[in-house]
Design a protein around this motif. Structure first.
Motif, PDB file in Angstrom:
ATOM      1  N   TYR A  17       0.824  -1.205   0.000  1.00 11.35           N
ATOM      2  CA  TYR A  17       0.000   0.000   0.000  1.00 11.35           C
ATOM      3  C   TYR A  17       0.860   1.257   0.000  1.00 11.35           C
ATOM      4  CZ  TYR A  17      -3.995  -2.955   0.888  1.00 11.35           C
ATOM      5  OH  TYR A  17      -4.965  -3.909   0.767  1.00 11.35           O
ATOM      6  N   SER A  18       0.288   2.328  -0.573  1.00 10.11           N
ATOM      7  CA  SER A  18       0.972   3.621  -0.561  1.00 10.11           C
ATOM      8  C   SER A  18       0.181   4.585   0.322  1.00 10.11           C
ATOM      9  CB  SER A  18       1.088   4.179  -1.977  1.00 10.11           C
ATOM     10  OG  SER A  18      -0.190   4.338  -2.565  1.00 10.11           O
ATOM     11  N   ILE A  19       0.924   5.459   1.004  1.00 10.55           N
ATOM     12  CA  ILE A  19       0.310   6.388   1.946  1.00 10.55           C
ATOM     13  C   ILE A  19       0.812   7.799   1.672  1.00 10.55           C
ATOM     14  CG2 ILE A  19       0.212   7.086   4.380  1.00 10.55           C
ATOM     15  CD1 ILE A  19       0.052   4.176   5.135  1.00 10.55           C
ATOM     16  N   LEU A  20      -0.113   8.753   1.704  1.00 10.43           N
ATOM     17  CA  LEU A  20       0.210  10.167   1.601  1.00 10.43           C
ATOM     18  C   LEU A  20       0.058  10.786   2.983  1.00 10.43           C
ATOM     19  CD1 LEU A  20       0.691  12.911   0.209  1.00 10.43           C
ATOM     20  CD2 LEU A  20      -1.746  12.912  -0.400  1.00 10.43           C
ATOM     21  N   ILE A  21       1.128  11.417   3.477  1.00  7.67           N
ATOM     22  CA  ILE A  21       1.117  12.089   4.776  1.00  7.67           C
ATOM     23  C   ILE A  21       1.012  13.586   4.519  1.00  7.67           C
ATOM     24  CG2 ILE A  21       2.412  12.566   6.881  1.00  7.67           C
ATOM     25  CD1 ILE A  21       3.851   9.837   6.385  1.00  7.67           C
ATOM     26  N   VAL A  22      -0.048  14.209   5.054  1.00  3.70           N
ATOM     27  CA  VAL A  22      -0.295  15.635   4.844  1.00  3.70           C
ATOM     28  C   VAL A  22      -0.257  16.340   6.193  1.00  3.70           C
ATOM     29  CG1 VAL A  22      -1.835  17.341   3.818  1.00  3.70           C
ATOM     30  CG2 VAL A  22      -1.870  14.974   2.977  1.00  3.70           C
ATOM     31  N   ASP A  23       0.778  17.145   6.394  1.00  2.42           N
ATOM     32  CA  ASP A  23       0.915  17.897   7.645  1.00  2.42           C
ATOM     33  C   ASP A  23       1.852  19.062   7.377  1.00  2.42           C
ATOM     34  OD1 ASP A  23       1.576  18.742  10.395  1.00  2.42           O
ATOM     35  OD2 ASP A  23       0.649  16.837  10.974  1.00  2.42           O
ATOM     36  N   ASP A  24       1.537  20.233   7.918  1.00  4.51           N
ATOM     37  CA  ASP A  24       2.393  21.392   7.699  1.00  4.51           C
ATOM     38  C   ASP A  24       3.611  21.398   8.609  1.00  4.51           C
ATOM     39  OD1 ASP A  24       0.906  21.877   9.957  1.00  4.51           O
ATOM     40  OD2 ASP A  24       0.384  23.937   9.445  1.00  4.51           O
ATOM     41  N   ASN A  25       3.690  20.468   9.526  1.00  7.32           N
ATOM     42  CA  ASN A  25       4.810  20.377  10.451  1.00  7.32           C
ATOM     43  C   ASN A  25       5.768  19.278   9.983  1.00  7.32           C
ATOM     44  OD1 ASN A  25       6.303  19.266  12.806  1.00  7.32           O
ATOM     45  ND2 ASN A  25       5.237  20.901  13.902  1.00  7.32           N
ATOM     46  N   ALA A  47      -1.296  18.312  -1.278  1.00  8.85           N
ATOM     47  CA  ALA A  47      -1.864  16.962  -1.148  1.00  8.85           C
ATOM     48  C   ALA A  47      -2.772  16.618  -2.323  1.00  8.85           C
ATOM     49  CB  ALA A  47      -2.624  16.846   0.166  1.00  8.85           C
ATOM     50  N   ILE A  48      -3.592  17.570  -2.751  1.00  8.82           N
ATOM     51  CA  ILE A  48      -4.481  17.317  -3.896  1.00  8.82           C
ATOM     52  C   ILE A  48      -3.648  17.023  -5.139  1.00  8.82           C
ATOM     53  CG2 ILE A  48      -6.144  18.395  -5.473  1.00  8.82           C
ATOM     54  CD1 ILE A  48      -7.429  17.520  -2.859  1.00  8.82           C
ATOM     55  N   ALA A  49      -2.603  17.809  -5.369  1.00 12.66           N
ATOM     56  CA  ALA A  49      -1.741  17.588  -6.540  1.00 12.66           C
ATOM     57  C   ALA A  49      -1.097  16.201  -6.491  1.00 12.66           C
ATOM     58  CB  ALA A  49      -0.677  18.681  -6.615  1.00 12.66           C
ATOM     59  N   ILE A  50      -0.568  15.826  -5.334  1.00 19.69           N
ATOM     60  CA  ILE A  50       0.064  14.512  -5.190  1.00 19.69           C
ATOM     61  C   ILE A  50      -0.967  13.402  -5.343  1.00 19.69           C
ATOM     62  CG2 ILE A  50       1.233  12.961  -3.549  1.00 19.69           C
ATOM     63  CD1 ILE A  50       2.675  15.511  -2.478  1.00 19.69           C
ATOM     64  N   LEU A 101      -3.101  10.191   5.399  1.00 22.90           N
ATOM     65  CA  LEU A 101      -3.045  10.625   6.799  1.00 22.90           C
ATOM     66  C   LEU A 101      -2.959  12.146   6.748  1.00 22.90           C
ATOM     67  CD1 LEU A 101      -0.344   8.166   8.194  1.00 22.90           C
ATOM     68  CD2 LEU A 101      -2.809   7.830   8.025  1.00 22.90           C
ATOM     69  N   CYS A 102      -3.936  12.842   7.331  1.00 24.83           N
ATOM     70  CA  CYS A 102      -4.041  14.276   7.124  1.00 24.83           C
ATOM     71  C   CYS A 102      -4.230  15.043   8.427  1.00 24.83           C
ATOM     72  CB  CYS A 102      -5.220  14.551   6.193  1.00 24.83           C
ATOM     73  SG  CYS A 102      -5.430  16.267   5.732  1.00 24.83           S
ATOM     74  N   VAL A 140      -9.274   8.372   4.312  1.00 26.14           N
ATOM     75  CA  VAL A 140      -8.538   9.438   4.977  1.00 26.14           C
ATOM     76  C   VAL A 140      -8.635   9.264   6.488  1.00 26.14           C
ATOM     77  CG1 VAL A 140      -8.362  11.929   5.366  1.00 26.14           C
ATOM     78  CG2 VAL A 140      -8.965  11.066   3.093  1.00 26.14           C
ATOM     79  N   ILE A 141      -7.481   9.329   7.134  1.00 25.93           N
ATOM     80  CA  ILE A 141      -7.415   9.347   8.596  1.00 25.93           C
ATOM     81  C   ILE A 141      -6.937  10.737   8.993  1.00 25.93           C
ATOM     82  CG2 ILE A 141      -6.320   8.417  10.670  1.00 25.93           C
ATOM     83  CD1 ILE A 141      -5.871   5.790   9.109  1.00 25.93           C
ATOM     84  N   VAL A 142      -7.767  11.469   9.718  1.00 29.18           N
ATOM     85  CA  VAL A 142      -7.369  12.780  10.219  1.00 29.18           C
ATOM     86  C   VAL A 142      -6.623  12.576  11.533  1.00 29.18           C
ATOM     87  CG1 VAL A 142      -8.216  14.921  11.254  1.00 29.18           C
ATOM     88  CG2 VAL A 142      -9.147  14.148   9.082  1.00 29.18           C
ATOM     89  N   ILE A 143      -5.441  13.211  11.614  1.00 26.62           N
ATOM     90  CA  ILE A 143      -4.624  13.141  12.824  1.00 26.62           C
ATOM     91  C   ILE A 143      -4.362  14.585  13.243  1.00 26.62           C
ATOM     92  CG2 ILE A 143      -2.435  12.384  13.809  1.00 26.62           C
ATOM     93  CD1 ILE A 143      -2.346  10.247  11.569  1.00 26.62           C
ATOM     94  N   THR A 144      -4.941  14.994  14.375  1.00 29.58           N
ATOM     95  CA  THR A 144      -4.843  16.389  14.770  1.00 29.58           C
ATOM     96  C   THR A 144      -4.794  16.563  16.279  1.00 29.58           C
ATOM     97  OG1 THR A 144      -5.885  18.576  14.517  1.00 29.58           O
ATOM     98  CG2 THR A 144      -7.358  16.683  14.732  1.00 29.58           C
ATOM     99  N   ALA A 145      -4.251  17.683  16.705  1.00 29.45           N
ATOM    100  CA  ALA A 145      -4.218  18.009  18.130  1.00 29.45           C
ATOM    101  C   ALA A 145      -5.535  18.632  18.574  1.00 29.45           C
ATOM    102  CB  ALA A 145      -3.071  18.968  18.425  1.00 29.45           C
ATOM    103  N   ASP A 146      -6.342  19.087  17.630  1.00 29.02           N
ATOM    104  CA  ASP A 146      -7.619  19.726  17.948  1.00 29.02           C
ATOM    105  C   ASP A 146      -8.727  18.679  17.923  1.00 29.02           C
ATOM    106  OD1 ASP A 146      -9.785  21.352  18.337  1.00 29.02           O
ATOM    107  OD2 ASP A 146      -9.344  22.707  16.663  1.00 29.02           O
ATOM    108  N   SER A 147      -9.072  18.158  19.088  1.00 32.27           N
ATOM    109  CA  SER A 147     -10.060  17.086  19.146  1.00 32.27           C
ATOM    110  C   SER A 147     -11.378  17.543  19.786  1.00 32.27           C
ATOM    111  CB  SER A 147      -9.483  15.887  19.902  1.00 32.27           C
ATOM    112  OG  SER A 147      -9.130  16.266  21.209  1.00 32.27           O
ATOM    113  N   ARG A 148     -11.669  18.829  19.651  1.00 34.65           N
ATOM    114  CA  ARG A 148     -12.959  19.315  20.151  1.00 34.65           C
ATOM    115  C   ARG A 148     -14.094  18.639  19.388  1.00 34.65           C
ATOM    116  NH1 ARG A 148     -12.837  25.162  18.712  1.00 34.65           N
ATOM    117  NH2 ARG A 148     -11.476  24.309  17.110  1.00 34.65           N
TER     118      ARG A 148
END
Length: 174
Positions: free
Chosen positions: A11-19, A47-50, A60-61, A90-98
């Motif tokens: 499988y191939s995975i795209l990791i999208v994060d500004d950090n 990410a859209i382009a890739i 992973l976004c 898509v799996i969203v991975i974020t620090a903002d879990s409100r």
């Protein structure tokens, strides 16, 4: 050690994060799971382009990015005219879990939502769930429209299939 080399290696995975550091951590995790094709993007626009060029199997976004955040990325992705691209898990991975963020992610079509910091075992479980469900993967936005009993039954059905196929083993109590 997770026995994942054979399960995720194709499988191939795209990791999208500004950090950059977070992308490095996620890259280390998924490569440890056996994933060999890993792409990276610093925001939703890249990410859209890739995604259009490389067509990764799973994304992973992060949720909070600029100029295009996770919400905008998901909305663009889910509305793509190519149904294969639009259905990319898509799996969203974020620090903002409100709660409002989780609901927004669900409404945008996320498959799974993980709060940072994440444990490698949890990420692996979510990736494995996506791989094991294959074409039966129900988009989160579609599941939100179903009654709770129906959603629970769908999850139980997936678990029963996994148990019957031998991929889910009962934990022994020692």
């Amino acid at each position: 050690m997770l026995q994942s080399d054979s399960l995720l290696s194709g499988y191939s995975i795209l990791i999208v994060d500004d950090n950059n550091y977070m992308r490095s951590i996620l890259r280390t995790m998924v490569s440890g799971f056996g994933v060999r094709s890993i792409y990276e993007a610093g925001d939703g626009a890249d990410a859209i382009a890739i995604l259009l060029d490389r067509r990764p199997d799973i994304v992973l976004c992060d949720w909070i990015m600029h100029p295009i955040d996770g919400n905008d990325f998901l909305r663009i992705l889910r509305q793509d005219q190519d149904s294969e691209i639009a259905k990319t898990p898509v799996i969203v991975i974020t620090a903002d879990s409100r709660r409002s963020v989780v609901v927004a992610a669900r409404n945008a079509g996320v498959n799974y939502f993980l709060a940072k910091p994440i444990a490698p075992a949890i990420l692996y479980d979510r990736l494995k769930a996506i791989v094991m469900q294959g074409d039966e993967c129900v988009q989160a936005r579609d599941m939100a429209q179903l009654p709770m009993g129906t959603r629970l039954q769908q999850h139980l059905d997936v678990m029963a299939k996994a148990k019957d196929s031998g991929t889910l083993k009962k934990k022994s109590s020692d």
